[in-house]
Write a protein that holds these residues in place. Structure first.
Motif, mmCIF file in Angstrom:
data_model
loop_
_atom_site.group_PDB
_atom_site.id
_atom_site.type_symbol
_atom_site.label_atom_id
_atom_site.label_comp_id
_atom_site.label_asym_id
_atom_site.label_seq_id
_atom_site.Cartn_x
_atom_site.Cartn_y
_atom_site.Cartn_z
ATOM 1 N N UNK A 79 -15.877 -5.486 -6.901
ATOM 2 C CA UNK A 79 -14.972 -4.549 -7.201
ATOM 3 C C UNK A 79 -13.557 -4.864 -6.714
ATOM 4 N N UNK A 80 -13.532 -5.223 -5.324
ATOM 5 C CA UNK A 80 -12.240 -5.513 -4.873
ATOM 6 C C UNK A 80 -11.522 -6.889 -5.053
ATOM 7 N N UNK A 81 -12.516 -7.941 -5.330
ATOM 8 C CA UNK A 81 -12.076 -9.185 -5.816
ATOM 9 C C UNK A 81 -11.223 -8.945 -7.136
ATOM 10 N N UNK A 82 -11.932 -8.093 -7.970
ATOM 11 C CA UNK A 82 -11.308 -7.962 -9.426
ATOM 12 C C UNK A 82 -10.024 -7.236 -9.524
ATOM 13 N N UNK A 83 -9.552 -6.653 -8.682
ATOM 14 C CA UNK A 83 -8.407 -5.739 -8.754
ATOM 15 C C UNK A 83 -7.195 -6.650 -8.698
ATOM 16 N N UNK A 84 -6.205 -6.475 -9.564
ATOM 17 C CA UNK A 84 -5.052 -7.029 -9.940
ATOM 18 C C UNK A 84 -4.013 -6.078 -9.505
ATOM 19 N N UNK A 85 -2.728 -6.781 -9.310
ATOM 20 C CA UNK A 85 -1.479 -5.873 -8.974
ATOM 21 C C UNK A 85 -0.982 -5.048 -10.033
ATOM 22 N N UNK A 90 5.065 -3.478 -9.286
ATOM 23 C CA UNK A 90 5.565 -4.627 -8.733
ATOM 24 C C UNK A 90 7.332 -4.818 -9.465
ATOM 25 N N UNK A 91 7.272 -4.313 -10.376
ATOM 26 C CA UNK A 91 8.601 -4.262 -11.085
ATOM 27 C C UNK A 91 9.827 -3.738 -10.138
ATOM 28 N N UNK A 92 9.223 -2.386 -9.392
ATOM 29 C CA UNK A 92 10.056 -1.769 -8.741
ATOM 30 C C UNK A 92 10.938 -2.412 -7.505
ATOM 31 N N UNK A 93 10.378 -3.848 -7.366
ATOM 32 C CA UNK A 93 10.897 -4.575 -6.329
ATOM 33 C C UNK A 93 12.493 -5.027 -6.813
ATOM 34 N N UNK A 94 12.771 -4.961 -7.937
ATOM 35 C CA UNK A 94 13.989 -5.325 -8.718
ATOM 36 C C UNK A 94 14.985 -4.248 -8.299
ATOM 37 N N UNK A 95 14.549 -3.117 -8.131
ATOM 38 C CA UNK A 95 15.535 -1.989 -8.079
ATOM 39 C C UNK A 95 16.434 -2.131 -6.961
ATOM 40 N N UNK A 163 6.392 6.389 -5.722
ATOM 41 C CA UNK A 163 6.346 5.366 -4.756
ATOM 42 C C UNK A 163 5.472 4.285 -4.680
ATOM 43 N N UNK A 164 5.418 3.474 -3.760
ATOM 44 C CA UNK A 164 4.416 2.342 -3.589
ATOM 45 C C UNK A 164 3.313 2.641 -2.886
ATOM 46 N N UNK A 165 2.261 1.795 -3.336
ATOM 47 C CA UNK A 165 1.038 1.768 -2.696
ATOM 48 C C UNK A 165 0.790 1.900 -1.146
#
Length: 575
Positions: A79-85, A90-95, A163-165
């Motif tokens: 389950x953990x290996x299958x998780x994607x971002x 991720x797009x919030x980094x451009x803010x 917010x972010x994780x």
């Protein structure tokens, strides 16, 4: 191969900063509270805006001499290996890009948050009691636009948005600095991730590392919710014997050394869940040597250790007994930190410890605010889970706790608060112990004074019960529980905390807390429990059935014998 020696440094007050090739001046060490401002200056401009992309690397000291942690790909679940971002997260980094106009995210406008400000009254440093807070406390006002107005690094416009994780940059910075001051993990690539409390974090960790049918190892009596969280995931608990210092490393080693997959119906466990300080429910605290021994066993069998430490700062002064002066509190922050048993995280040269911290026991449980510390690899997988579940703690909790800890108390004031509650819990612990010494018959009840936490574990001599051997221990335990409720006192039966719920009980225990009630109520509760215990054991009948010479000592008082026992007093004329 034997693991490297773990010589742990004390907490320095200062470090040497070179000015020229011939002179040096003392400056605050980066690993102390006083060193935090300089560390923040070196970190550069702080990005704490809405959904700010953040991480502990921005806030840690750069100690490149430390080794990198092990990789744990072989322990991650499918389950953990299958998780994607998360694409949106991720797009919030451009803010943070200057001049950027964002129409890409689903962030609502703070114009429509119906909270212009909130205000909380909190203690000033050194005046922490409720009465002092009422008189000398300070009102902290948190506005919607404090950041743009230059009043604070955190405000409602940021805190109440998505917010972010990882949690907010503001609180992640504080807990990262705090973790380095207190634990200073001995490898480079450690991280902190803010979560909504240890139970949520624990459920995520189970799912990250365990498949259905796996075992988690713990103390034979453990936090009930840890077992109950694992059960629906198909994960079973396996208990290791304990003593007054907690989990026995030799028994842990033997369990793993002799593991039989066929007989056990599962693969060899590789996750150890432990509460090293003030263990719930037993109140036991692993000493430094015990923790080192457990860590060596973990290295030998390649275990991951979940170090659940909500009671770490509730390590108390030694119990000195009734009518004796208490041991003086630590006089300085350095003395306080050095008085704490080093954490498993502080010994962790491999990156196999996942430490769970929480504000629940030292600030408030309703804040639903904690954090984990682990390798960057484990934290990255943890964040992937947060992004699609809890996301992060409530913005209200984050901004209020930030204003209190970071901008009002600071790291030094927070340590003062922790010393204060150490004193308070020591006093409460002493009250319940003195009540037990006064009311509980020593032939029926025994205990070890807890050195940390908020729980007192009482062993009941079940073999003294009139029907011992004829009835199951669990039935006698239930009789005591029901009799206690009838006496208007609630104590938790030990069976509620058994790691293995389907195993026949061989001991009888009850857990009492000294955290919730005032001193007189605690004393009265123990008195009532004593009445219930004696009723179930028919203790006065047992005592009266003994020959008179075996019951008690005799004292000659005014022409009468006064016959004294721990449970009753009888006066009779001399024969």
């Amino acid at each position: 191969m034997a693991p490297p020696s773990m010589n742990l440094p004390s907490y320095p007050d200062a470090g040497v900063h070179t000015v020229t090739d011939t002179s040096a001046v003392e400056s605050p060490s980066a690993l102390t509270c006083a060193g935090v401002p300089a560390r923040r200056l070196k970190s550069g401009a702080f990005n704490g805006g809405v959904a700010a992309a953040t991480g502990s690397e921005f806030f840690k000291s750069k100690l490149l001499w430390k080794p990198l942690a092990k990789k744990w790909d072989h322990r991650l679940s499918q389950e953990s290996k299958s998780r994607k971002g998360s694409s949106l997260k991720d797009a919030a980094k451009y803010l943070a890009k200057p001049g950027l106009i964002s129409l890409g995210g689903g962030l609502p406008s703070s114009d429509y948050f119906p909270f212009e400000h909130i205000e909380v009254r909190v203690p000033t440093v050194g005046q922490f009691s409720e009465e002092e807070t009422r008189i000398t406390g300070q009102n902290l006002k948190i506005g919607k636009h404090d950041v743009t107005e230059g009043k604070s690094a955190f405000d409602l416009a940021i805190a109440l948005n998505y917010g972010q994780g990882t949690g907010s940059a503001q609180m992640l910075r504080f807990v990262t600095e705090h973790t380095e001051i207190v634990h200073n993990p001995p490898y480079q690539d450690w991280q902190c991730i803010v979560d909504v409390g240890s139970t949520s974090g624990l459920e995520m960790l189970y799912r990250m590392f365990c498949e259905r049918g796996d075992y988690v190892i713990s103390e034979e009596y453990t936090f009930a919710t840890a077992v109950e969280t694992a059960a629906p995931l198909g994960v079973k608990f396996l208990g290791v014997k304990i003593d007054s210092e907690g989990l026995l490393p030799g028994d842990l080693d033997q369990l793993l050394e002799n593991w039989d997959e066929k007989a056990r119906g599962g693969r060899k466990p590789f996750v150890l869940y432990t509460v090293p300080s003030g263990q719930n429910p037993t109140g036991s605290t692993q000493g430094r040597s015990r923790r080192e021994e457990i860590y060596k066993v973990a290295q030998k069998h390649d275990l991951l250790i979940i170090e659940d430490e909500p009671y770490y700062f509730l390590q108390m002064q030694p119990y000195t007994g009734p009518n004796t002066p208490p041991t003086p509190l630590p006089a300085t922050h350095e003395e306080f930190l050095n008085s704490l048993v080093p954490s498993l995280l502080r010994m962790d040269i491999d990156g196999r410890v996942i430490r769970m911290d929480s504000f629940s026991k030292v600030i408030s449980p309703g804040a639903r605010f904690g954090w984990i510390t682990a390798t960057s690899q484990i934290c990255e997988r943890f964040v992937r889970h947060c992004e699609v579940s809890t996301q992060n703690p409530s913005g209200f909790s984050q901004v209020v706790i930030h204003r209190l800890l970071d901008e009002h108390w600071g790291h030094t004031g927070y340590l003062d608060w922790l010393i204060f509650i150490r004193k308070e819990y020591t006093q409460r612990r002493d009250i319940i112990l003195q009540a037990c010494e006064k009311y509980l018959p020593k032939e029926l009840a025994s205990w070890n004074p807890p050195a940390a936490g908020m729980f007192h574990w009482i062993k009941i001599a079940v073999e003294k019960h009139p029907e011992f051997g004829k009835r199951e221990i669990i039935e006698i335990e239930n009789d005591i529980f029901q009799a206690s409720v009838n006496e208007c006192v609630l104590m938790s039966p030990g069976s509620w905390f058994a790691a293995e719920r389907d195993v026949k009980h061989t001991g009888l225990f009850f857990r009492a807390t000294f955290a919730a009630e005032a001193g007189p109520d605690m004393t009265e509760a123990i008195r009532r429990f004593s009445i219930a215990l004696k009723k179930v054991f028919k203790w006065e009948e047992v005592c009266m059935s003994r020959p008179l010479s075996q019951r008690v000592p005799f004292f000659f008082l005014k022409g009468k014998y006064r016959i004294c026992t721990s449970t009753f007093v009888v006066s009779a004329k001399p024969t």
